[in-house]
Design a protein around this motif. Structure first.
Motif, PDB file in Angstrom:
ATOM      1  N   ALA A 142      56.265 -43.878 -72.364  1.00  0.00           N
ATOM      2  CA  ALA A 142      56.475 -42.491 -72.807  1.00  0.00           C
ATOM      3  C   ALA A 142      56.005 -42.314 -74.246  1.00  0.00           C
ATOM      4  O   ALA A 142      56.126 -43.239 -75.067  1.00  0.00           O
ATOM      5  CB  ALA A 142      57.950 -42.103 -72.680  1.00  0.00           C
ATOM      6  N   TRP A 183      55.327 -38.855 -69.878  1.00  0.00           N
ATOM      7  CA  TRP A 183      55.652 -40.156 -69.282  1.00  0.00           C
ATOM      8  C   TRP A 183      54.550 -40.532 -68.301  1.00  0.00           C
ATOM      9  O   TRP A 183      53.991 -39.666 -67.618  1.00  0.00           O
ATOM     10  CB  TRP A 183      56.991 -40.081 -68.548  1.00  0.00           C
ATOM     11  CG  TRP A 183      57.354 -41.351 -67.833  1.00  0.00           C
ATOM     12  CD1 TRP A 183      58.060 -42.397 -68.327  1.00  0.00           C
ATOM     13  CD2 TRP A 183      57.022 -41.696 -66.481  1.00  0.00           C
ATOM     14  NE1 TRP A 183      58.189 -43.389 -67.379  1.00  0.00           N
ATOM     15  CE2 TRP A 183      57.556 -42.982 -66.229  1.00  0.00           C
ATOM     16  CE3 TRP A 183      56.309 -41.057 -65.467  1.00  0.00           C
ATOM     17  CZ2 TRP A 183      57.409 -43.632 -65.008  1.00  0.00           C
ATOM     18  CZ3 TRP A 183      56.162 -41.702 -64.242  1.00  0.00           C
ATOM     19  CH2 TRP A 183      56.706 -42.965 -64.021  1.00  0.00           C
ATOM     20  N   ALA A 215      63.095 -41.378 -71.231  1.00  0.00           N
ATOM     21  CA  ALA A 215      62.032 -41.371 -70.227  1.00  0.00           C
ATOM     22  C   ALA A 215      61.813 -42.745 -69.600  1.00  0.00           C
ATOM     23  O   ALA A 215      61.553 -42.851 -68.408  1.00  0.00           O
ATOM     24  CB  ALA A 215      60.732 -40.857 -70.841  1.00  0.00           C
ATOM     25  N   THR A 233      62.055 -38.866 -66.125  1.00  0.00           N
ATOM     26  CA  THR A 233      60.718 -39.315 -65.792  1.00  0.00           C
ATOM     27  C   THR A 233      59.806 -38.146 -65.427  1.00  0.00           C
ATOM     28  O   THR A 233      58.817 -38.323 -64.730  1.00  0.00           O
ATOM     29  CB  THR A 233      60.750 -40.335 -64.645  1.00  0.00           C
ATOM     30  OG1 THR A 233      61.475 -39.776 -63.539  1.00  0.00           O
ATOM     31  CG2 THR A 233      61.419 -41.612 -65.088  1.00  0.00           C
ATOM     32  N   ALA A 287      49.952 -42.298 -69.709  1.00  0.00           N
ATOM     33  CA  ALA A 287      50.701 -41.461 -70.652  1.00  0.00           C
ATOM     34  C   ALA A 287      49.764 -40.832 -71.685  1.00  0.00           C
ATOM     35  O   ALA A 287      49.916 -39.655 -72.047  1.00  0.00           O
ATOM     36  CB  ALA A 287      51.783 -42.286 -71.342  1.00  0.00           C
TER      37      ALA A 287
END
Length: 673
Positions: free
Chosen positions: A338, A408, A306, A379, A415
């Motif tokens: 992430a 993410w 990520a 992502t 996050a």
């Protein structure tokens, strides 16, 4: 590039490898046990071969059958996933002898790093700092106790061939050492086929930080930054994140260089993880010690994907095919933050006891990325890696993990917010899970402020365990809303066809018999002649309004306060999920249950889950006290100690050591003292 590979694993990692291979134009072969004939990974692959019984030792650890399956299907390579045979030197060599590419490091690298003791000796020679301890070959119990006393308590006993938190015990005083050692060695022997252990000083506020490394056959090796895996229970990871909070660029570069040096020292090829114990010194700076190297892809690899935008499974396949690394060190960048949450079938309030059962409801958050499309979804704001579907069963034969939930964000704060919302919208019904517990950890002060160490869960225990669920009046309102929606008819139906309590005069009342656990709640739902709805519960009367928002989603207003609930009905069970909490209720028919008595278990000790009896710690005729350990069981590859429910005298032992028992089986009788 390979035309066909065999995946020697199961669950979400097998599904993940199959999806990446498909995107690359590679055909895949699944192997499966009796328990996995209809599993998601079987359907994800192009072909499937049955290899044995439900227990891993009868199937996924039978590498000769796996090699036969590869030969029979024309596979050119074998991907071992993680766990099972992924770090088995003999299996890697057997693949090579059979003319198959093992998608992992060379056997010599596995051998060098597979033993924690040997790896630490190698790192010591390379100048990588080590935690003080004993890493030698002498495993005689009295000698190891002497070493522990020399090191100083608390100490950590660790299986030399271990991983995944199995075969690890913290010991705080000398008198507990021998028993802990025996338990640790039993678990290590069962999980890894070796009971060799090492003993180290227990760092009191350690952070678990690991570096993702990758090498190719041209001699290149890079690190893809770090992951913080400090939040653990029973030495197993719960939440993992990348990058590590508070990591300076200088310390990141130093740890990355040490990890690459470790990998190069053994001629490493493929994906690997160098794990460090770190402790904060000098106003937040980190001192780190080499812990071990995992010679495989890690469960938590999605958080690295990520933040870097690279597909590590694709890297594995390309490197194993002889291609150079897709990127050099100076080309690698981090972007955003992430976090991964491991969703497991377990009961946190019962000491994380594993749970088995059917996934009657399995609902993930909206806008989730389940597989990669062109390029990468690394992502994606919310991603789920799962090897199960709604209706599947979680058996006692394998690990308790159901899925991985990965989020993410542009930064850690975003996050965290996304993970909290994603956990709120994750609804699992049919067995106990840790979803609500994970959400409490994410919301805890320590995690929110990145005050991290491996004891975080214990430090935050009052806020994490035995917390109240959805308020009972709100839950009862949700049950009522679901009931009314089920009975709703078209608005133009004649009055005699309506089932909503319509009366020409007066009000309509109906009784709802609800239960939470063993506690019964009698509720009354009343509809006045003017259409007003009332809910009476435990002596209080509440004004109620309900509205269906979808098949399982309802708006309820209790005394004017609005709540949006998801309600799932399975038989008499009602599972309700709200914005901040959830609750399970039973809506039952008292007539159908007439004559039933609550079965007490005060006179016996029952198995809380299916498993194998490892040992009895008492014999017939022994007097025992409440809370005293009586027996040890093994389930889902972990040992669980069962304690006396009350004072008493042991009567009969109902099973022998080594017997497989079902959930609820009576292990021993307990008479009055």
């Amino acid at each position: 590039m390979f035309k066909k590979i065999l995946i020697a694993n199961r669950g979400e990692i097998a599904c993940r490898v199959a999806k990446t291979a498909k995107r690359m134009g590679i055909r895949t072969v699944a192997v499966y046990s009796d328990a996995d004939a209809q599993a998601a990974h079987v359907l994800a692959c192009d072909e499937a071969v049955h290899i044995g019984g439900a227990a891993a030792r009868d199937s996924y650890l039978q590498w000769q059958r796996i090699l036969e399956a590869a030969k029979a299907t024309g596979a050119q390579a074998v991907h071992p996933g993680y766990g099972f045979l992924s770090e088995n030197e003999a299996f890697a060599r057997a693949c090579a002898e059979a003319g198959l590419v093992f998608i992992g490091p060379p056997p010599d690298a596995i051998a060098a790093m597979g033993s924690k003791s040997a790896a630490k000796s190698l790192m010591d020679k390379a100048g990588v700092p080590l935690v003080p301890g004993y890493h030698g070959d002498n495993n005689e119990p009295t000698f190891l106790l002497q070493q522990a006393e020399r090191i100083g308590f608390p100490v950590l006993i660790k299986a030399s061939a271990g991983g995944g938190g199995r075969g690890m015990r913290r010991v705080d005083k000398a008198e507990d050492f021998i028993a802990a050692l025996a338990s640790c060695q039993r678990e290590a022997r069962s999980s890894f086929g070796s009971d060799h252990v090492l003993v180290e000083r227990y760092v009191t506020r350690p952070r678990h930080i690991e570096i993702q490394v990758f090498g190719d056959t041209q001699g290149q090796c890079v690190y893809l930054f770090e992951r913080d895996c400090s939040v653990q229970r029973r030495h197993q990871k719960v939440l993992e994140e990348a990058p590590a909070p508070g990591m300076s660029a200088e310390r990141r570069a130093e740890m990355g260089a040490a990890a690459v040096a470790a990998a190069k020292a053994v001629g490493y090829v493929g994906a690997g993880t160098v794990e460090f114990i770190a402790e904060e010194v000098n106003d937040g700076d980190l001192r780190f010690y080499f812990m071990e190297m995992n010679t495989r892809l890690q469960v938590e690899h999605p958080v690295t994907e990520a933040i870097t935008g690279h597909d590590l499974v694709e890297w594995q396949l390309r490197v194993a095919n002889g291609q150079p690394l897709p990127a050099q060190q100076n080309e690698l960048r981090m972007h955003g933050h992430a976090i991964e949450a491991r969703i497991c079938a377990e009961s946190p309030d019962a000491g994380f006891l594993p749970a088995t059962g059917s996934l009657d409801v399995l609902r993930w958050p909206a806008h989730v990325a389940f597989e990669r499309t062109a390029g990468t979804d690394a992502t994606a704001p919310v991603r789920v890696d799962a090897g199960v579907r709604e209706g599947d069963a979680i058996s006692p034969f394998y690990d308790s993990m159901i899925a991985k939930l990965i989020v993410w964000g542009e930064d850690r704060q975003q996050a965290l917010a996304r993970l909290d919302a994603a956990l709120r919208d994750t609804h699992i019904v049919g067995l106990a899970t840790n979803v609500a517990f994970l959400r409490r950890v994410v919301q805890s002060r320590a995690f929110a402020t990145a005050d991290l160490d491996t004891a975080l869960i214990e430090r935050e225990r009052p806020a994490l365990f035995d917390q109240p669920g959805l308020p009972l009046p709100v839950a009862a309102a949700g049950v009522a809303a679901h009931l009314l929606a089920e009975e709703a008819v078209a608005p133009d139906a004649d009055p005699w066809s309506r089932r909503d309590g319509f009366r020409l005069h007066g009000s309509a009342r109906r009784r709802l018999d609800l239960a939470t656990g063993k506690t019964h709640h009698a509720a009354t739902l009343e509809r006045s002649h003017d259409g007003a709805l009332w809910l009476a519960l435990n002596g209080q009367r509440h004004a109620l309004q309900t509205r269906a928002l979808g098949a399982d989603r309802f708006e309820v207003r209790v005394d004017g306060q609005r709540h949006v609930l998801s309600v799932y009905a399975r038989g008499e069970q009602r599972a309700l999920f709200g914005e901040h909490a959830s609750l399970e209720l039973q809506e039952f028919d008292p007539v159908a249950h007439a004559g039933q008595e609550a079965g007490g278990h005060g006179g016996r000790l029952s198995a809380p889950m299916p498993g194998k009896v490892i040992s009895f710690l008492v014999k017939a005729g022994d007097s025992v006290a409440a809370g005293q350990p009586l027996a040890v069981m093994e389930a889902m590859k972990m040992e669980h100690t069962l304690n006396a429910p009350r004072d008493g005298v042991v009567g009969e032992l109902m099973f022998a050591v080594g017997d497989q028992v079902g959930e609820g089986a009576e292990l021993l009788t307990l008479a009055e003292a």
